[in-house]
Design an enzyme around this catalytic site. Structure first.
Site, PDB file in Angstrom:
ATOM      1  N   CYS A   2       0.841  -1.189   0.000  1.00  0.00           N
ATOM      2  CA  CYS A   2       0.000   0.000   0.000  1.00  0.00           C
ATOM      3  C   CYS A   2       0.880   1.245   0.000  1.00  0.00           C
ATOM      4  O   CYS A   2       2.089   1.172   0.196  1.00  0.00           O
ATOM      5  CB  CYS A   2      -0.903   0.007   1.226  1.00  0.00           C
ATOM      6  SG  CYS A   2      -1.890  -1.492   1.425  1.00  0.00           S
ATOM      7  N   ARG A  33       1.629   1.492  -5.955  1.00  0.00           N
ATOM      8  CA  ARG A  33       1.778   0.613  -4.796  1.00  0.00           C
ATOM      9  C   ARG A  33       0.470  -0.090  -4.441  1.00  0.00           C
ATOM     10  O   ARG A  33       0.464  -0.988  -3.587  1.00  0.00           O
ATOM     11  CB  ARG A  33       2.273   1.407  -3.588  1.00  0.00           C
ATOM     12  CG  ARG A  33       3.600   2.105  -3.798  1.00  0.00           C
ATOM     13  CD  ARG A  33       4.033   2.832  -2.540  1.00  0.00           C
ATOM     14  NE  ARG A  33       4.343   1.898  -1.479  1.00  0.00           N
ATOM     15  CZ  ARG A  33       5.548   1.369  -1.280  1.00  0.00           C
ATOM     16  NH1 ARG A  33       6.552   1.691  -2.066  1.00  0.00           N
ATOM     17  NH2 ARG A  33       5.749   0.540  -0.284  1.00  0.00           N
ATOM     18  N   TRP A  92      -3.689  -1.805  -1.457  1.00  0.00           N
ATOM     19  CA  TRP A  92      -3.595  -3.086  -2.164  1.00  0.00           C
ATOM     20  C   TRP A  92      -4.085  -4.133  -1.178  1.00  0.00           C
ATOM     21  O   TRP A  92      -3.448  -4.408  -0.173  1.00  0.00           O
ATOM     22  CB  TRP A  92      -2.160  -3.355  -2.596  1.00  0.00           C
ATOM     23  CG  TRP A  92      -1.993  -4.578  -3.437  1.00  0.00           C
ATOM     24  CD1 TRP A  92      -2.210  -4.696  -4.780  1.00  0.00           C
ATOM     25  CD2 TRP A  92      -1.547  -5.872  -3.012  1.00  0.00           C
ATOM     26  NE1 TRP A  92      -1.943  -5.971  -5.206  1.00  0.00           N
ATOM     27  CE2 TRP A  92      -1.536  -6.719  -4.136  1.00  0.00           C
ATOM     28  CE3 TRP A  92      -1.168  -6.401  -1.776  1.00  0.00           C
ATOM     29  CZ2 TRP A  92      -1.158  -8.059  -4.070  1.00  0.00           C
ATOM     30  CZ3 TRP A  92      -0.795  -7.729  -1.700  1.00  0.00           C
ATOM     31  CH2 TRP A  92      -0.788  -8.546  -2.838  1.00  0.00           C
ATOM     32  N   ASN A 119       0.770   0.365   5.946  1.00  0.00           N
ATOM     33  CA  ASN A 119       1.298  -0.431   4.835  1.00  0.00           C
ATOM     34  C   ASN A 119       2.001  -1.639   5.434  1.00  0.00           C
ATOM     35  O   ASN A 119       2.949  -1.484   6.199  1.00  0.00           O
ATOM     36  CB  ASN A 119       2.285   0.392   3.997  1.00  0.00           C
ATOM     37  CG  ASN A 119       3.053  -0.460   2.999  1.00  0.00           C
ATOM     38  OD1 ASN A 119       2.534  -1.451   2.488  1.00  0.00           O
ATOM     39  ND2 ASN A 119       4.296  -0.096   2.723  1.00  0.00           N
ATOM     40  N   GLY A 120       1.552  -2.845   5.091  1.00  0.00           N
ATOM     41  CA  GLY A 120       2.169  -4.057   5.612  1.00  0.00           C
ATOM     42  C   GLY A 120       1.123  -5.052   6.068  1.00  0.00           C
ATOM     43  O   GLY A 120      -0.054  -4.964   5.705  1.00  0.00           O
ATOM     44  N   THR A 376      11.033 -10.090 -11.987  1.00  0.00           N
ATOM     45  CA  THR A 376      11.943  -9.547 -12.991  1.00  0.00           C
ATOM     46  C   THR A 376      13.381  -9.509 -12.488  1.00  0.00           C
ATOM     47  O   THR A 376      14.321  -9.766 -13.249  1.00  0.00           O
ATOM     48  CB  THR A 376      11.466  -8.136 -13.394  1.00  0.00           C
ATOM     49  OG1 THR A 376      10.241  -8.260 -14.141  1.00  0.00           O
ATOM     50  CG2 THR A 376      12.489  -7.420 -14.256  1.00  0.00           C
ATOM     51  N   SER A 377      13.576  -9.203 -11.230  1.00  0.00           N
ATOM     52  CA  SER A 377      14.937  -9.171 -10.672  1.00  0.00           C
ATOM     53  C   SER A 377      15.581 -10.548 -10.728  1.00  0.00           C
ATOM     54  O   SER A 377      16.788 -10.675 -10.979  1.00  0.00           O
ATOM     55  CB  SER A 377      14.903  -8.653  -9.227  1.00  0.00           C
ATOM     56  OG  SER A 377      14.463  -7.320  -9.190  1.00  0.00           O
ATOM     57  N   SER A 421      16.792  -6.087  -6.258  1.00  0.00           N
ATOM     58  CA  SER A 421      15.438  -5.573  -6.065  1.00  0.00           C
ATOM     59  C   SER A 421      15.367  -4.144  -6.573  1.00  0.00           C
ATOM     60  O   SER A 421      16.194  -3.318  -6.198  1.00  0.00           O
ATOM     61  CB  SER A 421      15.068  -5.616  -4.573  1.00  0.00           C
ATOM     62  OG  SER A 421      13.888  -4.887  -4.309  1.00  0.00           O
ATOM     63  N   GLN A 422      14.414  -3.863  -7.424  1.00  0.00           N
ATOM     64  CA  GLN A 422      14.247  -2.506  -7.935  1.00  0.00           C
ATOM     65  C   GLN A 422      13.953  -1.547  -6.794  1.00  0.00           C
ATOM     66  O   GLN A 422      14.593  -0.508  -6.661  1.00  0.00           O
ATOM     67  CB  GLN A 422      13.110  -2.472  -8.964  1.00  0.00           C
ATOM     68  CG  GLN A 422      12.968  -1.163  -9.728  1.00  0.00           C
ATOM     69  CD  GLN A 422      12.257  -0.047  -8.962  1.00  0.00           C
ATOM     70  OE1 GLN A 422      12.662   1.106  -9.004  1.00  0.00           O
ATOM     71  NE2 GLN A 422      11.198  -0.373  -8.247  1.00  0.00           N
ATOM     72  N   SER A 423      12.988  -1.897  -5.942  1.00  0.00           N
ATOM     73  CA  SER A 423      12.569  -1.003  -4.863  1.00  0.00           C
ATOM     74  C   SER A 423      13.517  -1.040  -3.675  1.00  0.00           C
ATOM     75  O   SER A 423      13.589  -0.083  -2.902  1.00  0.00           O
ATOM     76  CB  SER A 423      11.163  -1.382  -4.382  1.00  0.00           C
ATOM     77  OG  SER A 423      11.191  -2.654  -3.743  1.00  0.00           O
ATOM     78  N   THR A 426      11.595  -5.294  -1.340  1.00  0.00           N
ATOM     79  CA  THR A 426      10.876  -6.541  -1.596  1.00  0.00           C
ATOM     80  C   THR A 426      10.981  -7.456  -0.382  1.00  0.00           C
ATOM     81  O   THR A 426      12.081  -7.821   0.046  1.00  0.00           O
ATOM     82  CB  THR A 426      11.450  -7.240  -2.836  1.00  0.00           C
ATOM     83  OG1 THR A 426      11.510  -6.301  -3.912  1.00  0.00           O
ATOM     84  CG2 THR A 426      10.606  -8.430  -3.227  1.00  0.00           C
ATOM     85  N   GLU A 554      11.194 -13.349 -19.085  1.00  0.00           N
ATOM     86  CA  GLU A 554      10.791 -11.972 -18.820  1.00  0.00           C
ATOM     87  C   GLU A 554       9.675 -11.533 -19.769  1.00  0.00           C
ATOM     88  O   GLU A 554       8.716 -10.863 -19.355  1.00  0.00           O
ATOM     89  CB  GLU A 554      11.999 -11.042 -18.938  1.00  0.00           C
ATOM     90  CG  GLU A 554      11.714  -9.563 -18.736  1.00  0.00           C
ATOM     91  CD  GLU A 554      11.198  -9.219 -17.359  1.00  0.00           C
ATOM     92  OE1 GLU A 554      10.745  -8.067 -17.170  1.00  0.00           O
ATOM     93  OE2 GLU A 554      11.231 -10.092 -16.458  1.00  0.00           O
ATOM     94  N   LYS A 558       5.895 -10.395 -18.628  1.00  0.00           N
ATOM     95  CA  LYS A 558       5.294  -9.106 -19.001  1.00  0.00           C
ATOM     96  C   LYS A 558       3.920  -9.329 -19.634  1.00  0.00           C
ATOM     97  O   LYS A 558       2.972  -8.576 -19.378  1.00  0.00           O
ATOM     98  CB  LYS A 558       6.202  -8.362 -19.986  1.00  0.00           C
ATOM     99  CG  LYS A 558       7.459  -7.798 -19.357  1.00  0.00           C
ATOM    100  CD  LYS A 558       7.143  -6.661 -18.415  1.00  0.00           C
ATOM    101  CE  LYS A 558       8.254  -6.459 -17.395  1.00  0.00           C
ATOM    102  NZ  LYS A 558       8.253  -7.437 -16.311  1.00  0.00           N
ATOM    103  N   GLU A 561       1.514 -10.267 -16.831  1.00  0.00           N
ATOM    104  CA  GLU A 561       1.247  -9.120 -15.951  1.00  0.00           C
ATOM    105  C   GLU A 561       0.279  -8.125 -16.578  1.00  0.00           C
ATOM    106  O   GLU A 561      -0.650  -7.641 -15.929  1.00  0.00           O
ATOM    107  CB  GLU A 561       2.555  -8.367 -15.653  1.00  0.00           C
ATOM    108  CG  GLU A 561       3.448  -8.995 -14.616  1.00  0.00           C
ATOM    109  CD  GLU A 561       4.679  -8.138 -14.395  1.00  0.00           C
ATOM    110  OE1 GLU A 561       4.896  -7.720 -13.254  1.00  0.00           O
ATOM    111  OE2 GLU A 561       5.425  -7.884 -15.352  1.00  0.00           O
ATOM    112  N   HIS A 577      10.643 -32.429 -24.261  1.00  0.00           N
ATOM    113  CA  HIS A 577      10.301 -33.082 -23.002  1.00  0.00           C
ATOM    114  C   HIS A 577       8.926 -32.666 -22.483  1.00  0.00           C
ATOM    115  O   HIS A 577       8.675 -32.740 -21.272  1.00  0.00           O
ATOM    116  CB  HIS A 577      11.379 -32.784 -21.954  1.00  0.00           C
ATOM    117  CG  HIS A 577      12.735 -33.265 -22.347  1.00  0.00           C
ATOM    118  ND1 HIS A 577      13.119 -34.580 -22.272  1.00  0.00           N
ATOM    119  CD2 HIS A 577      13.797 -32.607 -22.867  1.00  0.00           C
ATOM    120  CE1 HIS A 577      14.365 -34.718 -22.694  1.00  0.00           C
ATOM    121  NE2 HIS A 577      14.797 -33.521 -23.074  1.00  0.00           N
ATOM    122  N   LYS A 676       3.480  -2.416  -7.253  1.00  0.00           N
ATOM    123  CA  LYS A 676       4.880  -2.263  -7.656  1.00  0.00           C
ATOM    124  C   LYS A 676       5.852  -2.809  -6.618  1.00  0.00           C
ATOM    125  O   LYS A 676       6.721  -3.601  -6.920  1.00  0.00           O
ATOM    126  CB  LYS A 676       5.165  -0.778  -7.898  1.00  0.00           C
ATOM    127  CG  LYS A 676       6.590  -0.476  -8.346  1.00  0.00           C
ATOM    128  CD  LYS A 676       6.831  -0.937  -9.759  1.00  0.00           C
ATOM    129  CE  LYS A 676       8.189  -0.547 -10.271  1.00  0.00           C
ATOM    130  NZ  LYS A 676       8.492  -1.160 -11.556  1.00  0.00           N
TER     131      LYS A 676
END
Length: 681
Positions: A2, A33, A92, A119-120, A376-377, A421-423, A426, A554, A558, A561, A577, A676
């Protein structure tokens, strides 16, 4: 996941309209977020003795419209507040469906005595809720957050002599889990409390006069002493020039404070910020900011530094683009330059990574490298594993952070663990970091956010410098993460004579990369035409191998997502296989095949697909007529060194997912059910 936002104006006259606009704008900056519902809490009267709450299901725009409609008599937008505290939240959903009752701010009761944004996740909320029910409290929502507001009220009723900060500290000591909180109360007008544990929280400071200090000492709540062990002097909290609290210098005491989950919500107001650490409690009383902790730890910092952000407001605006994701895809020529700026020197070939250079000798002596991330990371780790193994000659393990924790993976003191991690917030990645740190391994952070938890808790690291990424689906951060890991590999092999030709080839590839990305972006119209043929399908397979396997994973992510289509990234070597059973003339297949060491094997896979009446769309190198003959359609990308080819081949997949999403009427920047910054497990 959030986004929380708080705005305090002290002796700075603001109309209710200005205050609400500030709160709404703050939420809009953090809507990536979470966007299930949104709400605000603000003073209903000039003295702060009543609190009004407005909450709506849906995006922040719905809340904004509701507030503006209340200007027709329900709310006086022109009333002016010299001092005011407002808090806001974009949600969220984790506990309870998205609706107005479950939206934040959550309250202590019908009179709105205490209100909280959160948030959490509170993991022990059921136990706390049961305790409060036995005390006579009635709950109206399904959220875990409501227990916080009611617990604070319960403590206040039993200990009316305690300050707002002391009540809040007593309450958060009973909470388990991850949280960032911002709170206000009718019993303590003009006061705001903010705290964090496991979820990010930043404080912005805006003053017309020079700041009294660049550091705010940490106070320990039991004795109100700063954390300097040598000091035996009790510093009074009532002294106007006390160094234990922040206030502007001079007679002009006007100041504004901003509390937010992300600095992007603050930057348009001020670039002076404090990043709170876990278990910090920030209290604003009579315009003075103090930072407290309940328990003194050996490794605690004695103060929190006021940092000047270098972010520009233009970086978090869409500009002429229709969405943030489109803007971020087309920013990649510049973002990769920013990642390399000051680090890659082409004449002579030299790489300098200031954040880890002192640790390189230790890393060279390690047992193995572990690359850990999510989504993605994690794919950026897959994309660079092969070149890392080649240039470092060390075993390279890659792991999804959640699975890594589930397995209780053995970690040794001579391991080097990379956390990507982008942020930088994470949750799974951060927990994995702490798990490895406790076992004595060297921690290297690869993040895009200065001051993030992973940044602060790593021994060393690389900031990818991609710039703010607002779109939920990561694009430019992925390519910058790849480049950062490639640069690390180049640093590790700089003293190996035998590998210098290969090293020089890669560095020259980095030099050409921004121009090559610009060429790939010219495929946009061709990709849009391809998207028009694919967007009505229900499934899409993406195949490749070698350096391009990560592109397949990736690209498929995308598409999932953004478009809500089923998509699967398949290692071409595994085609026989099982996945080959999916191939027929109706199944759309994209194959990524460039002229590298697995080119012949990829050709075999393409022939297997065409033999089953598959009609593959092929992403290939420019001028490769041999492979184009086997395709129904093809997208040509320029040639570059093999370990960087994945950067060029992933961009058509980013563009394809974007165009398919637009054609299917999906929200590109805010895909359903996602957010995000994943700050919960």
């Amino acid at each position: 996941m959030c986004g929380i936002f708080g705005f305090v104006n002290y002796l700075t006259p603001r109309t209710r309209r200005e205050i609400l606009e500030c709160l709404i704008k703050g939420l809009q900056r953090m809507e990536y977020r979470g966007y299930d519902s949104a709400g605000v809490a603000f003073d209903a009267d000039i003295n702060g003795k009543e609190i009004a709450i407005i909450k709506k299901t849906g995006k922040v725009k719905v809340l904004e419209d509701e507030i503006m409609n209340m200007g027709n008599g329900q709310l006086d937008f022109d009333v002016e507040f010299k001092t005011h505290i407002g808090i806001a939240h974009t949600r969220w959903a984790t506990h309870g469906v998205p609706n107005a009752v479950n939206s934040h701010p959550q309250r202590s009761g019908p009179k709105n005595e205490f209100v909280v944004v959160h948030n959490g996740i509170i993991t022990n909320y059921k136990d706390v809720k049961q305790f409060l029910i036995q005390k006579g409290f009635e709950f109206e929502s399904d959220t875990d957050t409501e227990v916080i507001a009611k617990l604070i009220k319960h403590i206040h009723e039993n200990h009316p002599d305690l300050s707002f900060r002391e009540i809040s500290e007593q309450a958060i000591q009973q909470l388990e889990g991850a949280f960032a909180l911002c709170m206000k109360s009718v019993h303590f007008p003009g006061e705001c409390i903010a705290t964090r544990r496991g979820s990010p929280l930043v404080v912005g400071i805006k003053s017309k006069t020079r700041l009294a200090t660049d550091h705010i000492p940490v106070l320990y709540s039991k004795d109100h002493r700063p954390c300097n062990r040598g000091s035996n002097i009790v510093l009074s909290r009532d002294r106007t020039e006390s160094t234990t609290e922040f206030c502007p210098l001079g007679e002009n005491r006007e100041v504004e404070y901003f509390f937010a989950s992300d600095a992007s919500a603050i930057i348009e107001h001020t670039n002076r910020v404090i990043f709170l650490e876990d278990d910090d409690v920030a209290a604003v009383t009579d315009g003075r900011l103090t930072i407290h902790r309940m328990v003194r730890n050996l490794d605690d910092s004695s103060a929190r530094e006021i940092i000047t952000l270098k972010m520009e407001i233009q970086q978090i605006m869409k500009g002429n683009y229709s969405s943030f994701m489109q803007k971020e895809i087309f920013e990649q020529p510049e973002s990769v330059i920013n990642t390399m700026r000051g680090r890659v020197h082409f004449d002579p070939d030299m790489i300098i990574l200031g954040g880890i250079k002192d640790y390189i000798p230790e890393i060279k002596r390690c047992r193995r490298l572990l690359l850990i991330g999510c989504g993605t990371s994690y794919h950026s780790a897959i994309a660079t594993r092969q070149v890392l193994e080649e240039l470092t000659e060390l075993p390279v393990m890659i792991d999804l952070a959640s699975d890594f924790l589930d397995r209780s993976t053995p970690i040794f003191r001579d391991d080097v663990c990379f956390f990507i991690s982008q942020s930088g917030e994470t949750a799974d990645t951060l927990l994995a970091l702490r798990y490895c740190k406790q076992r004595g391994s060297l921690i290297v952070g690869i993040t895009n956010t200065v001051g993030s938890s992973i940044c602060r808790e790593s021994h060393c690291g690389v900031h990818i410098n991609a710039g703010p990424e607002i779109g939920v689906a990561s694009t430019k951060a992925y390519t910058s993460q790849m480049i950062s890991l490639v640069m690390f590999a180049l640093v590790m092999c700089e003293d190996r004579i035998s590998i210098q030709p290969r090293r020089s080839e890669i560095i020259q590839g980095l030099r050409q990369l921004p121009d090559l990305i610009k060429e790939v972006l010219k495929l946009d119209d061709k990709v849009h035409a391809l998207a028009q043929e694919l967007y009505q399908h229900k499934s899409l397979l993406v195949m490749g191998r070698g350096f391009n396997f990560a592109t397949c994973l990736e690209g498929a992510l995308k598409i999932k997502e953004l478009t809500y289509m089923h998509s699967e990234g398949i290692l071409a070597g595994e085609l026989k296989h099982g996945p080959l059973a999916l191939v027929d003339k109706a199944m759309p297949v994209i194959m990524v095949c460039t002229r590298d060491n697995v080119y012949t094997k990829c050709m075999n896979a393409i022939q297997q697909v065409t033999a089953r009446e598959g009609r593959p769309v092929i992403v290939c190198e420019r001028g490769d007529t041999e492979i184009q003959k086997l395709s129904s359609k093809y997208l040509e990308v320029p040639h570059t060194v093999d370990c960087l080819q994945g950067i060029l081949t992933v961009i058509p997949m980013q563009l394809l997912s974007y165009h398919i999403a637009v054609l299917r009427g999906c929200n590109v920047d805010c895909p359903r059910n996602l957010a995000k910054s994943v700050t919960v497990e």
